[in-house]
Design a protein around this motif. Structure first.
Motif, short mmCIF file in Angstrom:
data_model
loop_
_atom_site.label_atom_id
_atom_site.label_comp_id
_atom_site.label_asym_id
_atom_site.label_seq_id
_atom_site.Cartn_x
_atom_site.Cartn_y
_atom_site.Cartn_z
N ALA A 78 37.02 25.36 56.43
CA ALA A 78 37.59 25.10 57.83
C ALA A 78 36.79 25.62 58.97
O ALA A 78 36.54 26.93 59.11
CB ALA A 78 38.85 25.37 58.06
N GLY A 80 36.60 25.10 62.24
CA GLY A 80 37.22 24.72 63.69
C GLY A 80 37.62 25.91 64.54
O GLY A 80 36.84 27.12 64.31
N SER A 82 39.94 27.45 64.76
CA SER A 82 40.72 28.52 63.79
C SER A 82 40.45 28.02 62.39
O SER A 82 40.43 26.96 61.89
CB SER A 82 42.21 28.51 63.91
OG SER A 82 43.03 29.17 63.21
N GLU A 83 40.25 28.93 61.60
CA GLU A 83 40.05 28.93 59.93
C GLU A 83 41.36 28.61 59.31
O GLU A 83 41.53 28.22 58.21
CB GLU A 83 39.47 30.11 59.47
CG GLU A 83 38.02 30.36 60.12
CD GLU A 83 37.19 29.60 59.66
OE1 GLU A 83 37.19 28.89 58.40
OE2 GLU A 83 36.05 28.95 60.44
N VAL A 86 47.12 24.53 59.36
CA VAL A 86 48.62 24.65 59.79
C VAL A 86 49.21 23.64 58.84
O VAL A 86 49.01 22.61 58.88
CB VAL A 86 48.62 24.16 61.03
CG1 VAL A 86 49.98 24.34 61.76
CG2 VAL A 86 47.80 25.29 61.97
N ALA A 102 45.39 18.53 67.41
CA ALA A 102 44.53 19.40 66.57
C ALA A 102 43.22 18.84 66.30
O ALA A 102 42.02 19.67 66.32
CB ALA A 102 45.26 19.73 65.16
N ILE A 107 41.04 21.71 64.10
CA ILE A 107 42.37 22.59 63.45
C ILE A 107 42.73 21.43 62.34
O ILE A 107 43.13 20.27 62.42
CB ILE A 107 43.31 22.93 64.45
CG1 ILE A 107 42.85 24.03 65.42
CG2 ILE A 107 44.46 23.49 63.69
CD1 ILE A 107 43.78 24.22 66.64
N LYS A 108 43.01 22.08 61.32
CA LYS A 108 43.31 21.35 60.09
C LYS A 108 44.94 21.37 59.93
O LYS A 108 45.45 22.46 59.89
CB LYS A 108 42.83 21.81 58.68
CG LYS A 108 41.27 21.99 58.71
CD LYS A 108 40.61 20.51 58.79
CE LYS A 108 39.04 20.68 58.71
NZ LYS A 108 38.36 21.24 59.89
N GLU A 368 49.19 20.87 71.93
CA GLU A 368 48.20 21.75 72.04
C GLU A 368 48.71 23.10 71.91
O GLU A 368 48.15 24.18 71.43
CB GLU A 368 47.05 21.46 72.79
CG GLU A 368 45.70 22.72 72.88
CD GLU A 368 44.82 22.28 73.88
OE1 GLU A 368 44.48 23.42 74.32
OE2 GLU A 368 44.74 21.29 74.46
N LEU A 371 50.32 24.66 68.60
CA LEU A 371 49.17 24.89 68.01
C LEU A 371 48.52 26.12 68.41
O LEU A 371 48.18 27.31 67.48
CB LEU A 371 47.88 23.87 67.86
CG LEU A 371 48.44 22.52 67.25
CD1 LEU A 371 47.53 21.39 67.35
CD2 LEU A 371 48.55 22.73 65.59
N ARG A 372 48.24 26.45 69.58
CA ARG A 372 47.65 27.62 69.93
C ARG A 372 48.71 28.92 69.76
O ARG A 372 48.37 29.86 69.34
CB ARG A 372 47.37 27.62 71.71
CG ARG A 372 46.24 26.81 71.94
CD ARG A 372 46.48 26.71 73.65
NE ARG A 372 45.25 25.95 74.15
CZ ARG A 372 44.43 26.70 74.84
NH1 ARG A 372 44.55 28.10 75.31
NH2 ARG A 372 43.49 26.09 75.56
N LEU A 375 48.93 29.73 66.15
CA LEU A 375 47.75 30.37 65.35
C LEU A 375 47.39 31.64 66.09
O LEU A 375 46.29 32.28 65.53
CB LEU A 375 46.75 29.25 65.69
CG LEU A 375 46.65 27.95 64.61
CD1 LEU A 375 45.70 27.18 65.10
CD2 LEU A 375 46.54 28.44 63.19
#
Length: 503
Positions: A78, A80, A82-83, A86, A102, A107-108, A368, A371-372, A375
């Motif tokens: 990944a 993006g 972040s690796e 999610v 994402a 982000i996956k 968003e 997700l932030r 992560l």
């Protein structure tokens, strides 16, 4: 009318460039929104160059065998923001909009949902078909993810607790999910933390319900402890004689019931609150929610309330979320009473219908932001980038094809209106009162976005009215200033000067 507000701009995203297998920050303009695409190197020459990339397309296919691990997308690297992959328990419209947010940061997001054609399935990085409240399925799903979160709270909290003990990263924490999914435990928890609530009491039999009626008076609100949302699990008894029918409507005392004192509110409010892994908390502007048959129908942002009420609502929401564990976005629903009290109604540990407007109206959408948060990325700016917004829920008005036809008519009108953004969830079945999509209107004032909504709905006389931009804004610190300032409004009306009043 030009309204000026001094704000502190913060970067929308923190960008990284991959070099020698370490992340080094690179600069980004605060006003620029950056989207990422997956880059997979195909030759040794590409590995030595950062200037040439070849995009590869990852095929998305829902797996019906929850234990087939012969090929998994999470085996791929990944690249993006972040690796971490999610994993989301649930693949409804909230999961779909999480996937959309994402995708802008590469982000996956993988979803677990029992429906092969759930709203999130078409755009998720991967979709595992299975039940999100089945322990074995959730444990298998968790193996594929770096962090596990939810888009619905009705999941198996015991399994999440077990996974946490095994080292799986669950956000928010299982303890929070357990509290939230039982509405009575929610009330007990928040009451112990000094958060203002309507009076409540558990009832185990009809005599207990009658005692509650004697204590709180009528009308009386009866509620199910679990699996209650969008008005489901609530029943009103207007007198002692109606208690039995209200209990039966909720499935009997075996369902687990409690009683709330009737709250004569003047407005229903909501605050979206984000909590980071470092326990930092960021609150979105207070909104007003308007319900139709107990389902969220319209959201107005910001709420037209005095400053002191906005602060009180934000403080209550902040305190409520601070009492819970884990990172993510939380929705805090509130009652505003006629004597100026703010009472907590309930909390959702996930993105929420009352925050859909943030996609267009705020610098960082609630999706968003979620997700932030999960992560461990910096929380984004929750403030509004437009003066006013209204979110209108597209609820099913009929069954089947007639319902789709009515919805498409409304969407067709919306697409011709300035400032309107259409979101269609692509659900395969239409049912009455089902959430099928939403439309957000943004504009320079609440009066204008309200006129745009009325234009879409074609309310009586709305087509003959033209929205006029106010030339003067009368802004007051509280409603106590109205008796003095209303004369100014009268003078402006007398001279035909477009204006608006705000607290």
């Amino acid at each position: 009318m030009l309204l000026l507000q001094q704000t502190t701009l913060v970067p929308k995203l923190l960008l990284f460039s991959k070099s020698d297998f370490s992340f080094n920050p690179c600069s980004s303009s605060p006003s620029t929104r950056v989207s990422f695409m997956d880059k997979h190197t195909k030759s040794s020459s590409l590995k030595q160059s950062h200037k040439q990339f070849q995009s590869s397309v990852l095929a998305c296919q829902a797996s019906t065998d929850t234990h087939d691990t012969s090929f998994r997308k999470d085996d791929l690297p990944a690249h993006g923001v972040s690796e971490v992959i999610v994993g989301v328990l649930g693949g409804g419209q909230l999961g779909r909009m999480l996937c959309q947010a994402a995708s802008e940061m590469a982000i996956k997001v993988m979803v677990l949902d029992p429906l092969a054609n759930c709203p999130a399935s078409a755009i998720a990085y991967d979709h595992m078909v299975g039940s999100f409240d089945d322990s074995a399925t959730v444990q298998e799903f968790a193996k594929r993810c770096g962090v596990l979160t939810v888009e619905i709270e009705h999941v198996d909290a015991a399994t999440m607790e077990k996974l946490e003990q095994q080292g799986v990263d669950c956000q928010p924490k299982a303890s929070t999910i357990r509290i939230i999914q039982d509405k009575y435990l929610q009330k007990v928890h928040f009451s112990r933390h000094g958060i203002p609530l309507p009076d409540f009491v558990q009832i185990d039999d009809l005599e207990g319900a009658k005692r509650a009626g004697d204590l709180f008076g009528y009308p009386l609100m009866l509620k199910s402890k679990r699996l209650a949302y969008d008005g489901r699990g609530n029943a009103v008894a207007k007198s002692e004689e109606e208690l039995s029918s209200a209990v039966n409507a909720l499935g009997g005392f075996d369902r687990g019931l409690y009683v709330e004192k009737w709250t004569p509110f003047v407005k229903e409010l909501a605050v979206i609150v984000a909590r980071g892994r470092d326990n930092s908390i960021s609150c979105y502007p207070v909104v007003e929610t308007i319900h139709k048959e107990n389902i969220c129908h319209i959201v107005k942002a910001p709420a037209a309330i005095p400053w002191k009420i906005r602060k009180l609502a934000t403080d209550v929401a902040h305190k409520a979320v601070s009492s819970l564990e884990g990172a993510g976005v939380f929705a805090v629903e509130l009652f505003l009473t006629k004597d100026g009290q703010i009472l907590l109604n309930e909390v959702a540990p996930r993105p929420h219908n009352s925050g859909h407007h943030t996609i267009e109206a705020c610098y960082t959408s609630q999706f968003e932001q979620h997700l932030r948060a999960v992560l461990g990325l910096p929380l984004g700016d929750p403030s509004m980038k437009t003066p006013a917004a209204i979110m209108y829920n597209l609820l099913g008005e009929d069954e089947g094809e007639p319902g789709f036809h009515l919805a498409y008519q409304l969407i067709g009108r919306a697409l011709n209106i300035q400032g309107a953004s259409v979101h269609w969830y692509d659900k395969p079945e239409m049912r009455k009162q089902r959430k099928m999509g939403h439309i957000t209107f943004t504009g320079p004032s609440m009066g204008i976005v309200e006129a745009r909504l009325k234009s879409m709905l074609k309310e009586e006389g709305s087509e003959s009215r033209t929205a006029v931009t106010p030339r003067v804004g009368i802004i007051m610190g509280s409603d106590s200033d109205l008796p003095i300032m209303k004369d100014a409004a009268k003078i402006l009306t007398m001279f035909g000067v477009p204006h608006e009043v705000a607290f």
